[in-house]
Design a protein around this motif. Sequence first.
Motif, short mmCIF file in Angstrom:
data_model
loop_
_atom_site.label_atom_id
_atom_site.label_comp_id
_atom_site.label_asym_id
_atom_site.label_seq_id
_atom_site.Cartn_x
_atom_site.Cartn_y
_atom_site.Cartn_z
N ASP A 75 32.08 3.63 -1.73
CA ASP A 75 32.21 3.54 -0.27
C ASP A 75 33.66 3.22 0.08
OD1 ASP A 75 32.31 2.75 2.39
OD2 ASP A 75 30.34 1.81 2.34
N PRO A 76 34.39 4.15 0.70
CA PRO A 76 35.81 3.91 1.00
C PRO A 76 36.04 2.66 1.85
CG PRO A 76 35.28 6.23 1.30
CD PRO A 76 33.98 5.51 1.07
N ALA A 77 35.17 2.38 2.79
CA ALA A 77 35.34 1.20 3.64
C ALA A 77 35.20 -0.08 2.82
CB ALA A 77 34.32 1.22 4.77
N ALA A 78 34.22 -0.13 1.93
CA ALA A 78 34.03 -1.31 1.09
C ALA A 78 35.19 -1.48 0.12
CB ALA A 78 32.71 -1.22 0.33
N ARG A 79 35.66 -0.37 -0.45
CA ARG A 79 36.81 -0.43 -1.37
C ARG A 79 38.06 -0.92 -0.66
NH1 ARG A 79 37.09 0.74 -6.14
NH2 ARG A 79 39.31 1.23 -6.06
N GLU A 80 38.27 -0.45 0.56
CA GLU A 80 39.44 -0.88 1.31
C GLU A 80 39.39 -2.39 1.58
OE1 GLU A 80 41.73 0.07 5.56
OE2 GLU A 80 40.02 1.31 4.92
N LEU A 81 38.20 -2.89 1.91
CA LEU A 81 38.04 -4.32 2.12
C LEU A 81 38.33 -5.10 0.84
CD1 LEU A 81 34.79 -4.49 4.29
CD2 LEU A 81 37.10 -5.17 4.99
N LEU A 82 37.80 -4.61 -0.29
CA LEU A 82 38.00 -5.30 -1.56
C LEU A 82 39.47 -5.34 -1.93
CD1 LEU A 82 36.95 -6.66 -4.11
CD2 LEU A 82 36.55 -4.38 -5.08
N ILE A 83 40.15 -4.20 -1.81
CA ILE A 83 41.57 -4.14 -2.14
C ILE A 83 42.37 -5.08 -1.23
CG2 ILE A 83 43.62 -2.64 -2.13
CD1 ILE A 83 41.67 -0.36 -3.02
N GLY A 84 42.03 -5.09 0.05
CA GLY A 84 42.71 -5.98 0.98
C GLY A 84 42.53 -7.44 0.62
N LEU A 85 41.31 -7.82 0.23
CA LEU A 85 41.05 -9.21 -0.15
C LEU A 85 41.79 -9.56 -1.43
CD1 LEU A 85 39.41 -11.81 0.45
CD2 LEU A 85 37.63 -10.88 -1.07
N GLU A 86 41.74 -8.67 -2.43
CA GLU A 86 42.35 -8.98 -3.72
C GLU A 86 43.87 -9.07 -3.63
OE1 GLU A 86 39.12 -7.45 -7.00
OE2 GLU A 86 40.73 -6.08 -6.46
N THR A 87 44.47 -8.32 -2.73
CA THR A 87 45.93 -8.37 -2.59
C THR A 87 46.40 -9.41 -1.58
OG1 THR A 87 45.89 -6.61 -0.93
CG2 THR A 87 46.22 -5.94 -3.23
N GLY A 88 45.46 -10.06 -0.91
CA GLY A 88 45.82 -11.05 0.07
C GLY A 88 46.19 -10.47 1.43
N ALA A 89 45.97 -9.16 1.60
CA ALA A 89 46.29 -8.53 2.89
C ALA A 89 45.33 -8.97 3.99
CB ALA A 89 46.26 -7.01 2.75
N ILE A 90 44.09 -9.30 3.60
CA ILE A 90 43.13 -9.89 4.53
C ILE A 90 42.57 -11.15 3.90
CG2 ILE A 90 42.52 -7.67 5.59
CD1 ILE A 90 39.90 -7.75 4.01
N ASP A 91 42.12 -12.07 4.74
CA ASP A 91 41.55 -13.31 4.20
C ASP A 91 40.03 -13.26 4.22
OD1 ASP A 91 40.74 -13.89 6.83
OD2 ASP A 91 42.44 -15.22 7.20
N GLU A 92 39.43 -14.30 3.70
CA GLU A 92 37.96 -14.33 3.60
C GLU A 92 37.29 -14.22 4.96
OE1 GLU A 92 36.40 -17.47 1.12
OE2 GLU A 92 38.31 -17.60 0.08
N ASP A 93 37.88 -14.83 5.96
CA ASP A 93 37.28 -14.82 7.29
C ASP A 93 37.25 -13.42 7.89
OD1 ASP A 93 36.84 -17.52 7.19
OD2 ASP A 93 38.67 -18.05 8.26
N GLU A 94 38.14 -12.55 7.45
CA GLU A 94 38.11 -11.15 7.88
C GLU A 94 37.18 -10.33 7.00
OE1 GLU A 94 42.27 -9.60 9.11
OE2 GLU A 94 42.67 -11.22 7.68
N GLU B 238 34.49 -11.24 5.03
CA GLU B 238 33.05 -11.51 4.99
C GLU B 238 32.27 -10.83 6.12
OE1 GLU B 238 32.48 -15.58 2.45
OE2 GLU B 238 33.01 -15.82 4.57
N PRO B 239 32.70 -10.92 7.38
CA PRO B 239 31.90 -10.26 8.42
C PRO B 239 31.91 -8.74 8.31
CG PRO B 239 33.89 -11.21 9.37
CD PRO B 239 33.80 -11.72 7.97
N GLN B 240 33.02 -8.17 7.86
CA GLN B 240 33.09 -6.71 7.74
C GLN B 240 32.22 -6.20 6.59
OE1 GLN B 240 37.05 -4.79 8.50
NE2 GLN B 240 37.78 -6.91 8.56
N LEU B 241 32.27 -6.88 5.44
CA LEU B 241 31.41 -6.45 4.33
C LEU B 241 29.94 -6.73 4.67
CD1 LEU B 241 31.19 -5.25 1.50
CD2 LEU B 241 31.30 -7.59 0.59
N ALA B 242 29.67 -7.85 5.30
CA ALA B 242 28.29 -8.17 5.68
C ALA B 242 27.71 -7.09 6.58
CB ALA B 242 28.24 -9.52 6.38
N GLU B 243 28.52 -6.57 7.50
CA GLU B 243 28.04 -5.51 8.38
C GLU B 243 27.73 -4.25 7.59
OE1 GLU B 243 29.39 -3.11 12.45
OE2 GLU B 243 30.68 -4.66 11.60
N LEU B 244 28.58 -3.92 6.62
CA LEU B 244 28.32 -2.74 5.78
C LEU B 244 27.02 -2.89 4.98
CD1 LEU B 244 31.88 -1.95 4.34
CD2 LEU B 244 30.64 -0.66 6.10
#
Length: 207
Positions: free
Chosen positions: A48-67, A69-75
């Motif tokens: 899932d490109p959206a889920a992968r983008e979220l994961l990459i963002g979290l792992e690189t620190g581009a997004i934080d947990e507060d961003e 969690e709600p986006q992955l939870a919605e997916l």
Amino acid sequence: MASENGGYTGLLIDWGGVLTTSLFTSFGSFCAAEGLEPETLARRFRKDPAARELLIGLETGAIDEDEFEPQLAELLGVPAPSLIDRMFAGSGPEESMLNAVLAARSNGIKTGLISNSWGTRRYDRAMLARLFDGVVISGEEGMRKPAPAMYTLGAERIGVAPERCVYVDDLSFNLEPATELGMATVHHVDAAQTVAALEQLFGVPLR
């Protein structure tokens, strides 16, 4: 002191799924608890490109947990609060691997962590200081494995040339850059097998 068997004097190692019990088992337990099919989470991150983008963002620190969690939870269609903690609830310390790292360090082997992080607050910093001479955490560096720079930075932080390092990871594709840099690699599947492989490479007892 570290053995000259093979010339290896540095141990670089992954965290989740190597120094902890299996993350994939934990993800499966999370899915079961949330009423999802067992492979839902792993499949999402692979396909899932959206889920992968979220994961990459979290792992690189581009997004934080507060961003994240709600986006992955919605997916996934699950509640957002404490989502990451729920996902990792089925994973714990892999004691024999932690003890092997401590034993390696006590034998004069330089030890380092190279970890793709899901946020940075969950690392026990006092434990990291006991285990490692150097630490590379993706969310603090703005990059993630398998970027080759993660591995060269790990070697640099423990003061050992890449070709004198051994790298351990549970994901085979994360081993490829280490091999290309001249490191010996161990694909972690089972703690006893990994410890035995490291004992052979370093020529010192780790149990």
